[in-house]
Design a protein around this motif. Structure first.
Motif, PDB file in Angstrom:
ATOM      1  N   SER A 124      30.769  16.125  -6.068  1.00 15.51           N
ATOM      2  CA  SER A 124      29.685  16.322  -6.316  1.00 15.51           C
ATOM      3  C   SER A 124      29.810  17.695  -7.631  1.00 15.51           C
ATOM      4  N   HIS A 125      29.466  17.398  -8.016  1.00 13.65           N
ATOM      5  CA  HIS A 125      29.103  18.350  -9.284  1.00 13.65           C
ATOM      6  C   HIS A 125      27.667  18.118 -10.237  1.00 13.65           C
ATOM      7  N   THR A 126      26.968  19.703 -10.082  1.00  8.68           N
ATOM      8  CA  THR A 126      25.267  19.047 -10.057  1.00  8.68           C
ATOM      9  C   THR A 126      25.258  20.307 -11.575  1.00  8.68           C
ATOM     10  N   ARG A 127      25.043  20.005 -12.404  1.00  7.86           N
ATOM     11  CA  ARG A 127      24.296  21.037 -13.928  1.00  7.86           C
ATOM     12  C   ARG A 127      23.111  19.963 -13.870  1.00  7.86           C
TER      13      ARG A 127
ATOM     14  N   LEU B 163      22.787  21.759  -0.632  1.00  6.94           N
ATOM     15  CA  LEU B 163      24.085  21.655  -0.238  1.00  6.94           C
ATOM     16  C   LEU B 163      23.915  21.243   0.604  1.00  6.94           C
ATOM     17  N   ARG B 164      23.393  21.081   2.023  1.00  3.10           N
ATOM     18  CA  ARG B 164      23.160  20.199   3.378  1.00  3.10           C
ATOM     19  C   ARG B 164      22.836  18.605   2.142  1.00  3.10           C
ATOM     20  N   GLN B 165      21.799  18.086   1.490  1.00  2.00           N
ATOM     21  CA  GLN B 165      21.675  17.313   1.276  1.00  2.00           C
ATOM     22  C   GLN B 165      23.271  16.721   0.367  1.00  2.00           C
ATOM     23  N   LYS B 166      23.635  17.355  -0.709  1.00  2.00           N
ATOM     24  CA  LYS B 166      24.476  16.773  -1.238  1.00  2.00           C
ATOM     25  C   LYS B 166      26.045  16.405  -0.823  1.00  2.00           C
ATOM     26  N   ILE B 167      26.106  17.444   0.471  1.00  2.00           N
ATOM     27  CA  ILE B 167      27.145  17.171   1.085  1.00  2.00           C
ATOM     28  C   ILE B 167      26.645  15.534   2.056  1.00  2.00           C
ATOM     29  N   PHE B 168      25.891  15.873   2.862  1.00  2.00           N
ATOM     30  CA  PHE B 168      25.382  13.801   3.127  1.00  2.00           C
ATOM     31  C   PHE B 168      25.552  12.665   2.494  1.00  2.00           C
ATOM     32  N   TYR B 169      25.524  13.503   1.176  1.00  2.00           N
ATOM     33  CA  TYR B 169      25.000  12.443   0.396  1.00  2.00           C
ATOM     34  C   TYR B 169      26.376  11.851  -0.187  1.00  2.00           C
TER      35      TYR B 169
ATOM     36  N   GLY C 177      33.727  29.315   3.596  1.00  2.00           N
ATOM     37  CA  GLY C 177      32.592  29.212   1.807  1.00  2.00           C
ATOM     38  C   GLY C 177      31.140  28.407   3.170  1.00  2.00           C
ATOM     39  N   GLU C 178      30.274  27.706   2.003  1.00  2.00           N
ATOM     40  CA  GLU C 178      28.694  27.517   3.020  1.00  2.00           C
ATOM     41  C   GLU C 178      28.408  26.401   3.942  1.00  2.00           C
ATOM     42  N   THR C 179      30.011  25.744   3.498  1.00  2.00           N
ATOM     43  CA  THR C 179      29.907  24.501   4.107  1.00  2.00           C
ATOM     44  C   THR C 179      30.669  24.201   5.635  1.00  2.00           C
ATOM     45  N   LYS C 180      30.883  25.644   5.573  1.00  2.00           N
ATOM     46  CA  LYS C 180      31.265  25.530   7.353  1.00  2.00           C
ATOM     47  C   LYS C 180      30.597  25.601   8.520  1.00  2.00           C
ATOM     48  N   ASP C 181      28.725  25.397   8.384  1.00  2.00           N
ATOM     49  CA  ASP C 181      27.893  25.301   9.566  1.00  2.00           C
ATOM     50  C   ASP C 181      27.762  23.103   9.510  1.00  2.00           C
ATOM     51  N   LEU C 182      28.428  22.713   8.369  1.00  2.00           N
ATOM     52  CA  LEU C 182      27.916  21.658   7.779  1.00  2.00           C
ATOM     53  C   LEU C 182      29.223  20.752   9.644  1.00  2.00           C
TER      54      LEU C 182
ATOM     55  N   ARG D 229      30.838  20.551  12.186  1.00  2.00           N
ATOM     56  CA  ARG D 229      30.379  19.823  13.342  1.00  2.00           C
ATOM     57  C   ARG D 229      29.701  18.259  13.271  1.00  2.00           C
ATOM     58  N   GLU D 230      28.194  18.600  12.015  1.00  2.00           N
ATOM     59  CA  GLU D 230      27.620  16.809  11.417  1.00  2.00           C
ATOM     60  C   GLU D 230      28.563  16.107  11.217  1.00  2.00           C
ATOM     61  N   ILE D 231      28.942  16.392  10.031  1.00  2.00           N
ATOM     62  CA  ILE D 231      29.616  15.455   9.037  1.00  2.00           C
ATOM     63  C   ILE D 231      30.862  15.064   9.569  1.00  2.00           C
ATOM     64  N   VAL D 232      31.463  16.065  10.515  1.00  2.00           N
ATOM     65  CA  VAL D 232      32.692  15.271  11.302  1.00  2.00           C
ATOM     66  C   VAL D 232      32.108  13.812  12.532  1.00  2.00           C
ATOM     67  N   GLY D 233      31.290  14.808  12.874  1.00  2.00           N
ATOM     68  CA  GLY D 233      30.879  13.557  13.468  1.00  2.00           C
ATOM     69  C   GLY D 233      29.732  12.335  12.828  1.00  2.00           C
ATOM     70  N   MET D 234      29.251  12.263  11.975  1.00  2.00           N
ATOM     71  CA  MET D 234      29.109  11.538  11.793  1.00  2.00           C
ATOM     72  C   MET D 234      30.294  10.251  10.963  1.00  2.00           C
ATOM     73  N   VAL D 235      31.324  11.146  10.248  1.00  2.00           N
ATOM     74  CA  VAL D 235      31.925  10.293  10.084  1.00  2.00           C
ATOM     75  C   VAL D 235      33.256   9.057  11.359  1.00  2.00           C
ATOM     76  N   THR D 236      33.164  10.539  12.786  1.00  2.00           N
ATOM     77  CA  THR D 236      34.065   9.520  13.119  1.00  2.00           C
ATOM     78  C   THR D 236      33.147   8.680  14.772  1.00  2.00           C
ATOM     79  N   GLY D 237      31.545   9.345  14.555  1.00  2.00           N
ATOM     80  CA  GLY D 237      31.198   7.835  14.863  1.00  2.00           C
ATOM     81  C   GLY D 237      31.230   6.514  14.302  1.00  2.00           C
ATOM     82  N   SER D 238      31.112   6.553  12.642  1.00  4.11           N
ATOM     83  CA  SER D 238      31.358   5.620  11.873  1.00  4.11           C
ATOM     84  C   SER D 238      32.832   4.304  12.187  1.00  4.11           C
ATOM     85  N   GLY D 239      33.958   5.357  13.018  1.00  8.06           N
ATOM     86  CA  GLY D 239      35.143   4.621  13.405  1.00  8.06           C
ATOM     87  C   GLY D 239      35.990   5.710  12.306  1.00  8.06           C
TER      88      GLY D 239
END
Length: 156
Positions: free
Chosen positions: A40-43, A76-82, A118-123, A125-135
């Motif tokens: 996504s891109h926000t303006r 940024l966190r909300q954007k990556i999760f979305y 970059g800024e997303t490095k802290d996310l 573990r959570e995001i990969v867990g969300m994906v792998t937890g979904s199979g």
């Protein structure tokens, strides 16, 4: 939900899926990977693009993308999760249709627009867990070209 294809033009979700099945039927014994990635891109608002890539391993592939607009996402966190939840929703719909079409245990990968730089490095573990937890398998930068290259190309 309307998808676009560089080679096929505008397609409904059902037409996109039918085209994907037709592509798979050309060499049914070969190996394929289904890749879904969103960027996504926000303006003023947020432009969200989800790419569906069918990779014919060692022989190229085909892709489709869906573009939508929504109110601006500032966090940024909300954007990556979305982005990730959007990819997961499309993946779930496609894998259900693939299962119904006889493609059981199809290799599906969710490409996430996060990486160790970059800024997303802290996310990660959570995001990969969300994906792998979904199979699904998860890919992050620099291996997440479905999100960081294909989808990104159409966000601007």
């Amino acid at each position: 939900m309307i998808f676009e294809s560089p080679s096929k033009g505008r397609l409904t979700f059902e037409q996109m899926f039918a085209d994907l099945l037709q592509y798979l039927s050309q060499a049914p014994n070969d190996r394929y990977k289904l890749i879904i990635g969103t960027d996504s891109h926000t303006r003023h608002d947020t432009v969200l693009v989800t790419a569906v890539v069918i990779h014919h391993l060692g022989k190229g592939g085909r892709y489709y993308f869906h573009k939508s607009h929504r109110r601006a996402i500032k966090s940024l966190r909300q954007k990556i999760f979305y982005e990730t939840s959007t990819s997961l929703a499309v993946a779930a719909r496609l894998t259900n249709l693939l299962d119904e079409s006889g493609f059981i245990d199809f290799d599906v990968e969710i490409h996430i627009d996060v990486g160790h730089q970059g800024e997303t490095k802290d996310l990660i573990r959570e995001i990969v867990g969300m994906v792998t937890g979904s199979g699904y398998h998860a890919a992050i930068k620099p291996h997440s070209f479905g999100a960081s290259k294909v989808a990104d190309k159409y966000t601007k």
